[in-house]
Design a protein around this motif. Structure first.
Motif, PDB file in Angstrom:
ATOM      1  N   ASP A  77       0.727  -1.523   0.102  1.00  0.00           N
ATOM      2  CA  ASP A  77      -0.180  -0.284  -0.171  1.00  0.00           C
ATOM      3  C   ASP A  77       1.145   1.344  -0.086  1.00  0.00           C
ATOM      4  N   ALA A  78       2.115   1.479   1.241  1.00  0.00           N
ATOM      5  CA  ALA A  78       3.054   2.594   0.429  1.00  0.00           C
ATOM      6  C   ALA A  78       3.233   2.601  -0.461  1.00  0.00           C
ATOM      7  N   VAL A  79       3.312   1.866  -1.369  1.00  0.00           N
ATOM      8  CA  VAL A  79       4.479   1.738  -1.897  1.00  0.00           C
ATOM      9  C   VAL A  79       3.452   2.278  -3.748  1.00  0.00           C
ATOM     10  N   LEU A  80       1.613   2.100  -3.726  1.00  0.00           N
ATOM     11  CA  LEU A  80       0.886   2.557  -4.639  1.00  0.00           C
ATOM     12  C   LEU A  80       0.757   3.879  -4.296  1.00  0.00           C
ATOM     13  N   ASP A  81       0.975   4.343  -3.141  1.00  0.00           N
ATOM     14  CA  ASP A  81       0.783   5.738  -2.444  1.00  0.00           C
ATOM     15  C   ASP A  81       2.105   6.441  -2.918  1.00  0.00           C
ATOM     16  N   THR A  82       3.382   5.809  -2.796  1.00  0.00           N
ATOM     17  CA  THR A  82       3.590   6.654  -3.335  1.00  0.00           C
ATOM     18  C   THR A  82       4.038   6.721  -4.935  1.00  0.00           C
ATOM     19  N   ALA A 131       1.001   6.470  -6.272  1.00  0.00           N
ATOM     20  CA  ALA A 131       0.120   7.269  -7.248  1.00  0.00           C
ATOM     21  C   ALA A 131       0.324   9.452  -6.753  1.00  0.00           C
ATOM     22  N   ALA A 132       1.062   9.322  -6.128  1.00  0.00           N
ATOM     23  CA  ALA A 132       1.642  10.785  -5.747  1.00  0.00           C
ATOM     24  C   ALA A 132       2.498  11.300  -6.631  1.00  0.00           C
ATOM     25  N   LEU A 133       3.120  10.507  -7.611  1.00  0.00           N
ATOM     26  CA  LEU A 133       3.809  10.823  -9.030  1.00  0.00           C
ATOM     27  C   LEU A 133       2.987  11.394 -10.319  1.00  0.00           C
ATOM     28  N   GLY A 134       4.082  13.002 -10.685  1.00  0.00           N
ATOM     29  CA  GLY A 134       3.919  13.223 -11.808  1.00  0.00           C
ATOM     30  C   GLY A 134       4.139  14.058 -11.827  1.00  0.00           C
ATOM     31  N   GLY A 135       3.568  14.806 -13.683  1.00  0.00           N
ATOM     32  CA  GLY A 135       5.257  15.421 -14.354  1.00  0.00           C
ATOM     33  C   GLY A 135       6.213  15.113 -14.964  1.00  0.00           C
ATOM     34  N   SER A 136       7.065  15.492 -15.317  1.00  0.00           N
ATOM     35  CA  SER A 136       8.147  14.804 -15.946  1.00  0.00           C
ATOM     36  C   SER A 136       9.247  14.268 -15.100  1.00  0.00           C
ATOM     37  N   GLY A 137       9.472  13.154 -15.783  1.00  0.00           N
ATOM     38  CA  GLY A 137       9.749  11.865 -15.202  1.00  0.00           C
ATOM     39  C   GLY A 137       9.392  10.848 -14.315  1.00  0.00           C
ATOM     40  N   SER A 138       8.099  11.369 -14.469  1.00  0.00           N
ATOM     41  CA  SER A 138       7.470  10.073 -13.474  1.00  0.00           C
ATOM     42  C   SER A 138       7.041   9.166 -14.587  1.00  0.00           C
ATOM     43  N   ALA A 139       6.828   8.939 -15.299  1.00  0.00           N
ATOM     44  CA  ALA A 139       6.944   7.556 -16.057  1.00  0.00           C
ATOM     45  C   ALA A 139       8.310   6.163 -15.556  1.00  0.00           C
ATOM     46  N   GLY A 140       9.042   7.706 -15.837  1.00  0.00           N
ATOM     47  CA  GLY A 140      10.878   6.280 -15.131  1.00  0.00           C
ATOM     48  C   GLY A 140      10.693   6.010 -12.871  1.00  0.00           C
ATOM     49  N   ALA A 141       9.912   6.859 -13.029  1.00  0.00           N
ATOM     50  CA  ALA A 141       9.800   6.477 -11.315  1.00  0.00           C
ATOM     51  C   ALA A 141       8.742   5.661 -11.225  1.00  0.00           C
ATOM     52  N   ARG A 142       7.990   6.005 -12.217  1.00  0.00           N
ATOM     53  CA  ARG A 142       6.779   4.565 -11.638  1.00  0.00           C
ATOM     54  C   ARG A 142       7.398   3.292 -12.000  1.00  0.00           C
ATOM     55  N   ASN A 143       7.619   3.155 -12.690  1.00  0.00           N
ATOM     56  CA  ASN A 143       8.739   1.666 -13.777  1.00  0.00           C
ATOM     57  C   ASN A 143       9.200   1.569 -12.374  1.00  0.00           C
ATOM     58  N   ALA A 144      10.197   2.048 -12.041  1.00  0.00           N
ATOM     59  CA  ALA A 144      10.930   2.020 -10.777  1.00  0.00           C
ATOM     60  C   ALA A 144      11.479   1.296  -9.529  1.00  0.00           C
TER      61      ALA A 144
END
Length: 518
Positions: free
Chosen positions: A82-87, A89-102
């Protein structure tokens, strides 16, 4: 709670068809949860994440899993996930796709192979354990030792099964205090189906026979100058439908809860296609086209709850409060009258009719016999262009069909070829799944590990409620609510005779499907 505990429960749910056995499994899991992890756990069990839609498409999830070796021992907890999914969900903007995949890859690296499989299914909505909300509600009642009717009512009126699970685990005695609250969405009453109005009336007795609009279900709440509009799934869309808010503010009531539908009308007052209505719900949708609300029920007026009152009284209140916005219909016991109302509804461009027992209460969240939907069903012979490997209970079988219509003139591709128009896994019995799994590889021309691409050799009869415009498929249409009726193949289950079998050249055309567009 260890994630492995949910995985074990999901496996046990898949392994049985018994509702009693599923209830026992879920009662055991829910009884072991801490209240603060209840909502996350329910989401992971049902395949509906607590965080909602957070950009985790199928390709994104599979790609992250493929890049992550499985852990040898289970260490993850529900709270960890749940904590990872919260993280994410909070991602957005430039670089968010890479951060999400990581973040996803790192999560999968901490999961064992069975846990990885469970997470994939939970994140992509492919859980399919047979543990829907009704069974989970049964399990909750058993876990907390309360009457099932009491728990069901709390779920219905709170509008949130995960929230009710948490409340029941924290303060089970508080469930009896859960009531109807203006501005809090209520699970909508649902309808069963019948083949014709006579059959529907035989179930309901005296009924209100009402036009069934091809629109989007809405629930409108008003408290003074505060208005909220919710969808069938209880999503708040108030900011996207200012015209419905304006209508609610004109009604002669200080507090009200209305149930109904909204749709887009053309200049003549006829309904526009369903997807035109749905396009208005997008966050960036243009507001030039106005949605028209139409109501068929009222659950609360000025401090008085009507949910337990008979439909006759609720309709009288609706006529008093919103006569200009009522859905057309008649109260009758006569099949001939009901048939006339149905003909009028179809002539006006609507889907069919709803037949509702006039003396019945509003059973929020339930699909019973008090409301019965009657609408024409179209059947088409299409070809199977591909099939996806199943997951959950259908793991190991070939399941989800890719369906195509014939294009004799080559309007949307090569002349005489086939154009994909949709997918379905509905209507497939275990016998048909077994037959597909044994037979379809003989027709395969490609296999990417997930989808078997097939020669267009196999004809299947499919029932649909209609079509809608779609940019996803080259023919510009997509099937609505497709389900398999039978295969038009000699050796398919069901004893299809050679005279009833059909060749691909006899399949229905893309033009015949496009003719269903209004």
């Amino acid at each position: 709670m260890p994630l492995a505990r949910l995985v074990e429960a999901a496996d046990a749910l898949v392994a049985t068809r018994s509702r009693t056995a599923k209830t026992d499994v879920l009662a055991g899991v829910l009884g072991d949860l801490f209240p603060d992890e209840a909502e996350a756990a329910v989401g992971l069990l049902l395949g509906r994440l607590r965080q909602g839609s957070i950009g985790l498409g199928y390709r994104t999830v599979l790609s992250a899993r493929e890049g992550a070796p499985a852990a040898s021992e289970p260490t993850l907890t529900v709270a960890d996930v749940d904590a990872v999914l919260d993280t994410i969900a909070a991602l957005g903007g430039s670089g968010s796709a890479g951060a999400r995949n990581a973040a996803l890859t790192a999560l999968f690296e901490r999961a064992t192979a069975p846990e990885q499989e469970h997470l994939v299914r939970a994140m992509t909505g492919e859980m399919r354990t047979g543990a829907l909300e009704g069974v989970l509600t049964d399990g909750l009642a058993k876990a907390v030792g309360l009457p099932l009717a009491e728990v069901r009512r709390a779920v219905m009126l709170s509008g949130s099964l995960p929230g009710t699970v948490r409340l029941a685990l924290e303060h089970p005695e508080a469930l009896t205090d859960v009531g109807l609250a203006v501005l809090t969405p209520v699970q909508p009453m649902l309808a069963s189906t019948a083949t014709d109005v006579a059959a529907a009336l035989a179930v309901t007795g005296e009924a209100s026979v009402e036009h069934k609009l091809d629109g989007a279900r809405i629930q409108v709440h008003r408290s003074g100058s505060d208005v909220r509009v919710f969808t069938r799934s209880l999503a708040d869309i108030t900011a996207r439908v200012p015209e419905i808010v304006e209508v609610a503010l004109t009604l002669p009531a200080e507090s009200i809860i209305l149930d109904g539908e909204t749709l887009m009308l053309d200049d003549s007052g006829s309904p526009r296609p369903f997807q035109d209505t749905m396009s208005r719900f997008g966050a960036d949708a243009a507001r030039e086209q106005v949605l028209a609300p139409r109501f068929f029920d009222v659950l609360h007026v000025d401090g008085e709850d009507l949910i337990d009152r008979p439909l006759s009284q609720r309709l009288a209140a609706l006529e008093r409060i919103a006569p200009a916005y009522r859905i057309a219909g008649e109260v009758t016991t006569d099949p001939a009258v009901a048939e006339r109302v149905a003909d009028e509804a179809l002539a006006a461009g609507h889907e069919g009719v709803m037949v509702k027992g006039i003396d019945t209460a509003y059973a929020a969240g339930r699909r019973g016999k008090h409301w019965v939907k009657v609408k024409p069903v179209h059947t088409y012979d299409l070809v199977v262009l591909g099939v996806e490997r199943g997951s959950g209970r259908r793991k190991g079988w070939l399941s989800n069909l890719h369906l195509g219509a014939r294009d004799p003139e080559g309007e949307f591709g090569p002349a005489g070829g086939f154009v994909m128009v949709g997918k379905t896994f509905k209507g497939l019995t275990d016998e048909l799944l077994r037959w597909q799994t044994e037979t379809f590889p003989q027709h395969a021309v490609d296999d990417n590990g997930w989808v078997l691409t097939m020669r267009p050799d196999v004809v299947v009869e499919v029932a649909i409620d209609g079509v809608q415009r779609s940019s996803r498929y080259p023919g510009g249409v997509a099937l609505r609510f497709a389900r398999v009726k039978r295969y038009r193949v000699e050796d398919a289950p069901g004893g299809e005779s050679a005279l009833q079998a059909k060749a691909p050249a006899e399949a229905d055309t893309i033009q015949s499907l496009r003719a269903l567009l209004r």
